[in-house]
Scaffold this motif. Structure first.
Motif, short mmCIF file in Angstrom:
data_model
loop_
_atom_site.label_atom_id
_atom_site.label_comp_id
_atom_site.label_asym_id
_atom_site.label_seq_id
_atom_site.Cartn_x
_atom_site.Cartn_y
_atom_site.Cartn_z
N ARG A 115 8.30 -49.27 27.81
CA ARG A 115 8.32 -49.74 26.42
C ARG A 115 6.93 -49.74 25.78
N PHE A 116 5.89 -49.75 26.58
CA PHE A 116 4.54 -49.84 26.03
C PHE A 116 4.02 -48.50 25.55
N LEU A 117 4.66 -47.38 25.94
CA LEU A 117 4.14 -46.06 25.60
C LEU A 117 4.38 -45.74 24.13
N ARG A 118 3.36 -45.23 23.46
CA ARG A 118 3.50 -44.88 22.05
C ARG A 118 4.25 -43.55 21.91
N GLU A 119 5.10 -43.45 20.91
CA GLU A 119 5.93 -42.26 20.71
C GLU A 119 5.10 -41.03 20.41
N GLU A 120 3.95 -41.22 19.78
CA GLU A 120 3.12 -40.07 19.41
C GLU A 120 2.73 -39.25 20.64
N ALA A 121 2.28 -39.95 21.69
CA ALA A 121 1.87 -39.25 22.91
C ALA A 121 3.07 -38.58 23.58
N THR B 243 -3.07 -25.05 27.13
CA THR B 243 -2.88 -25.89 25.94
C THR B 243 -2.32 -27.26 26.29
N ALA B 244 -2.30 -27.62 27.58
CA ALA B 244 -1.72 -28.90 28.00
C ALA B 244 -2.54 -30.08 27.46
N PRO B 245 -1.89 -31.04 26.78
CA PRO B 245 -2.60 -32.22 26.24
C PRO B 245 -2.82 -33.27 27.32
N VAL B 246 -3.35 -32.87 28.46
CA VAL B 246 -3.51 -33.79 29.60
C VAL B 246 -4.43 -34.95 29.24
N ALA B 247 -5.62 -34.63 28.69
CA ALA B 247 -6.58 -35.69 28.38
C ALA B 247 -6.04 -36.65 27.34
N GLU B 248 -5.36 -36.10 26.31
CA GLU B 248 -4.84 -36.95 25.24
C GLU B 248 -3.76 -37.90 25.75
N VAL B 249 -2.81 -37.35 26.53
CA VAL B 249 -1.72 -38.18 27.05
C VAL B 249 -2.26 -39.20 28.05
N ARG B 250 -3.19 -38.77 28.88
CA ARG B 250 -3.77 -39.69 29.86
C ARG B 250 -4.51 -40.83 29.17
N ALA B 251 -5.32 -40.52 28.15
CA ALA B 251 -6.07 -41.55 27.43
C ALA B 251 -5.14 -42.51 26.70
N ALA B 252 -4.11 -41.93 26.03
CA ALA B 252 -3.18 -42.77 25.28
C ALA B 252 -2.41 -43.69 26.22
N THR B 253 -1.97 -43.13 27.34
CA THR B 253 -1.22 -43.94 28.31
C THR B 253 -2.08 -45.07 28.88
N LEU C 64 3.80 -39.87 33.98
CA LEU C 64 4.80 -40.29 32.99
C LEU C 64 6.11 -40.67 33.65
N ALA C 65 6.43 -39.99 34.75
CA ALA C 65 7.69 -40.27 35.43
C ALA C 65 7.69 -41.66 36.07
N THR C 66 6.49 -42.21 36.35
CA THR C 66 6.45 -43.58 36.91
C THR C 66 6.87 -44.61 35.88
N PHE C 67 6.73 -44.28 34.58
CA PHE C 67 7.08 -45.22 33.53
C PHE C 67 8.46 -44.95 32.94
N LEU C 68 8.92 -43.70 33.04
CA LEU C 68 10.14 -43.28 32.34
C LEU C 68 11.19 -42.80 33.32
N HIS C 69 12.42 -43.26 33.16
CA HIS C 69 13.53 -42.73 33.95
C HIS C 69 14.76 -42.73 33.05
N THR C 70 15.65 -41.78 33.30
CA THR C 70 16.77 -41.56 32.38
C THR C 70 17.92 -42.51 32.62
N GLY C 71 18.08 -42.96 33.82
CA GLY C 71 19.23 -43.82 34.11
C GLY C 71 20.54 -43.11 33.83
#
Length: 570
Positions: A331-337, A373-383, A475-482
């Protein structure tokens, strides 16, 4: 059972001193607790240890009694001179006057009188006095001056023989008998002098009978019991007017019984040592209650401190649990990232390929996902930033709960008032946790490299690169589909769906689950370490109580040994 042999008593005194010092070193939390521990240590150091170290140390004969009883007159009679002032202005004796051989003064100052302020002692040195015995004229025990009463109490603790002086008109006063009871409880040998007795035999007989009744009523019958090497003690009677010509002392032989007792002590070394041993044993017998009270202090303090510790534990455990729940649902992850990551992995196309089978997804990876073109740094920093924000909120709540609870404790309220930083996360919290999260993310890549190669996991994802795979596992540690698909819920579930399917396609279901579980466990360790450091700030303000239960048990054991000592008779 501990006996009364010198060696046994010295061993016991040594143990008591060590226990007293350990209690003081534990820094008692309350004023009363500190006072009790200090009083025990001072008594052991100032008097009991000296007696234990050398039973040949100078003995102290204390003249004690109410205002105007004639103690100073008797003192002057013993001294053979006007050594202590007499007069009608009461209280005349404002300091303790000590008749002593010059060679014994230092031993008394460092030993029996160690707890008595020097300004409250006046020494009368007489080289003709036999060494090994001092006579003390004490302040009046019924004086309105509090300092006199305090000094008298200290002298009682230092004495080896007490001579209680009263008069035919003052013997029924209650306060002196209350003090006499405390003397007897200490096991201190006692003599009673009845001064200024009437000449009429019938009146004198009535007074003596009444005094004996008071002795019985007060529980002091042992006063009159026989000594080991002498006859039963009787009351010492001093007739009215038996004064010398100058009025500062009594006529010769008036207090012959007291003179004989002192002479016996002065000349009989064995008797002096025996009296010293009895006095030491009596002093120890009086410590039982004190040791039990100090043991109570230690036990209660350990319980109180442990309760404060548990309060902090619960607050930080609750905060960590709430944080882990927040993380587990993403729930803490921002949608933008998340949208940024979805766009990168081509979520729509990958989802369509899943319907055509895993092989089709594997074949499309190179075409759909471009590592450059992977946004690794951006997603890592945002997370990391998002995780820090939610962790800081929970740490702040844990600090607030702990400080609020501690502020209601009398001993900790000043701490929470002075240390305002306890109400908030520490200044180092962000940097400490960010460093831990960076190491955690780097550790995911390391595990992919070290664990993936033997299982041939990297071959399928080689075109993506370790950083992209590591970010996907993060990201998979925070998100699961259930069980949900990306079309059924929002962006978080859609990202979870893509990640989970992509990782499963690349590494296989079992390997994917293992990677994610390991990452989650390491993340929990990082968060637990950060919260433990925050929690430890409160422990710095608590006294060390680990040894208090053991110390209390040893104090009670010593108390039992003391109570088992043979009873001291006078």
């Amino acid at each position: 059972m501990i006996g009364t042999e010198p060696v046994e008593l010295r061993v016991l005194v040594g143990r008591l001193e060590a226990l007293a010092e350990r209690r003081l070193a534990s820094k008692p939390r309350t004023d009363a607790g500190r006072a009790r521990a200090r009083q025990l240590a001072d008594l052991l150091h100032g008097h009991i240890r000296v007696r234990a170290a050398s039973l040949d140390a100078p003995l102290v004969v204390l003249l004690l009694g109410p205002t105007g009883a004639g103690k100073s007159t008797i003192f002057n009679t013993i001294a053979g001179r006007a050594a202590s002032a007499t007069g009608v202005l009461r209280p005349t004796t404002r300091v303790a006057v000590v008749l002593v051989h010059p060679d014994d003064r230092e031993a008394l100052v460092e030993g029996a009188f160690g707890a008595v302020p020097s300004e409250q002692l006046r020494f009368v040195e007489d080289p003709t006095v036999e060494r090994g015995l001092a006579v003390v004229d004490a302040p009046d025990i019924d004086s309105l001056e509090h300092a006199n009463r305090v000094l008298a109490d200290r002298l009682v603790e230092a004495a080896d023989l007490c001579c209680f002086v009263t008069t035919a008109t003052r013997y029924a006063d209650r306060v002196p008998w209350a003090v006499l009871s405390r003397v007897e409880e200490r096991g201190l040998p006692l003599l009673v002098v009845l001064n200024r007795m009437p000449a009429d035999a019938a009146d004198r007989s009535d007074i003596l009978s009444d005094v004996r009744r008071l002795i019985a009523d007060t529980g002091l019958n042992d006063l009159l019991r026989a000594t080991p090497d002498g006859p039963p003690r009787d009351l010492i009677v001093v007739p009215e007017g038996d004064l010398s010509a100058d009025g500062t002392s009594l006529r010769p032989n008036t207090i012959q019984a007291l003179d004989d007792e002192i002479a016996r002590l002065r000349t009989a070394g064995d008797a002096r040592r025996e009296l010293a041993a009895r006095a030491l044993t009596g002093s120890l017998l009086g410590l039982g209650d004190s040791l039990d009270r100090i043991a109570d202090d230690a036990e209660h303090e350990a319980i109180d401190v442990e309760s404060l510790r548990r309060t902090a534990d619960r607050a930080y455990e609750s905060g960590l649990t709430a944080l882990q729940d927040e993380i587990s649902h993403g729930r803490f992850l921002r949608e933008e990232a998340l949208r940024h990551w979805q766009a990168y992995v081509g979520a729509d196309q990958v989802t369509r390929f899943f319907s055509e089978g895993i092989g089709r997804v594997r074949g499309a990876i190179s075409a759909l996902i471009r590592p450059a073109t992977a946004p690794v740094a951006e997603v890592r920093a945002a997370t990391t930033d998002d995780l820090l924000d939610v962790a800081r909120l929970q740490a702040a709540e844990a600090a607030r709960k702990t400080a609020t609870a501690w502020s209601t404790d009398p001993m900790m309220a000043p701490v929470t008032s002075v240390h305002a930083e306890l109400w908030l996360p520490s200044p180092a919290f962000d940097d400490r946790l960010r460093h831990g999260l960076d190491e955690w993310i780097d550790g995911i890549a390391v595990e992919i490299q070290t664990q993936g190669q033997p299982k041939r996991l990297l071959a399928r994802g080689a075109s993506l690169g370790i950083n992209v795979l590591g970010t996907s596992v993060m990201l998979a540690t925070f998100l699961h589909t259930g069980g949900l698909t990306g079309a059924e819920v929002g962006v978080a579930a859609a990202t979870a769906f893509v990640n989970q399917k992509l990782l499963s396609a690349l590494f296989g279901e079992a390997a994917m689950v293992e990677l994610i579980q390991h990452a989650r466990q390491r993340l929990q360790d990082v968060l637990a370490t950060a919260f433990a450091a925050e929690r430890a700030r409160f422990d710095e303000h608590l006294p060390a109580t680990a040894e208090l239960p053991e110390l209390a048990a040893e104090l009670r054991s010593a108390s039992r040994e003391i109570r088992a000592l043979p009873a001291v008779t006078t």
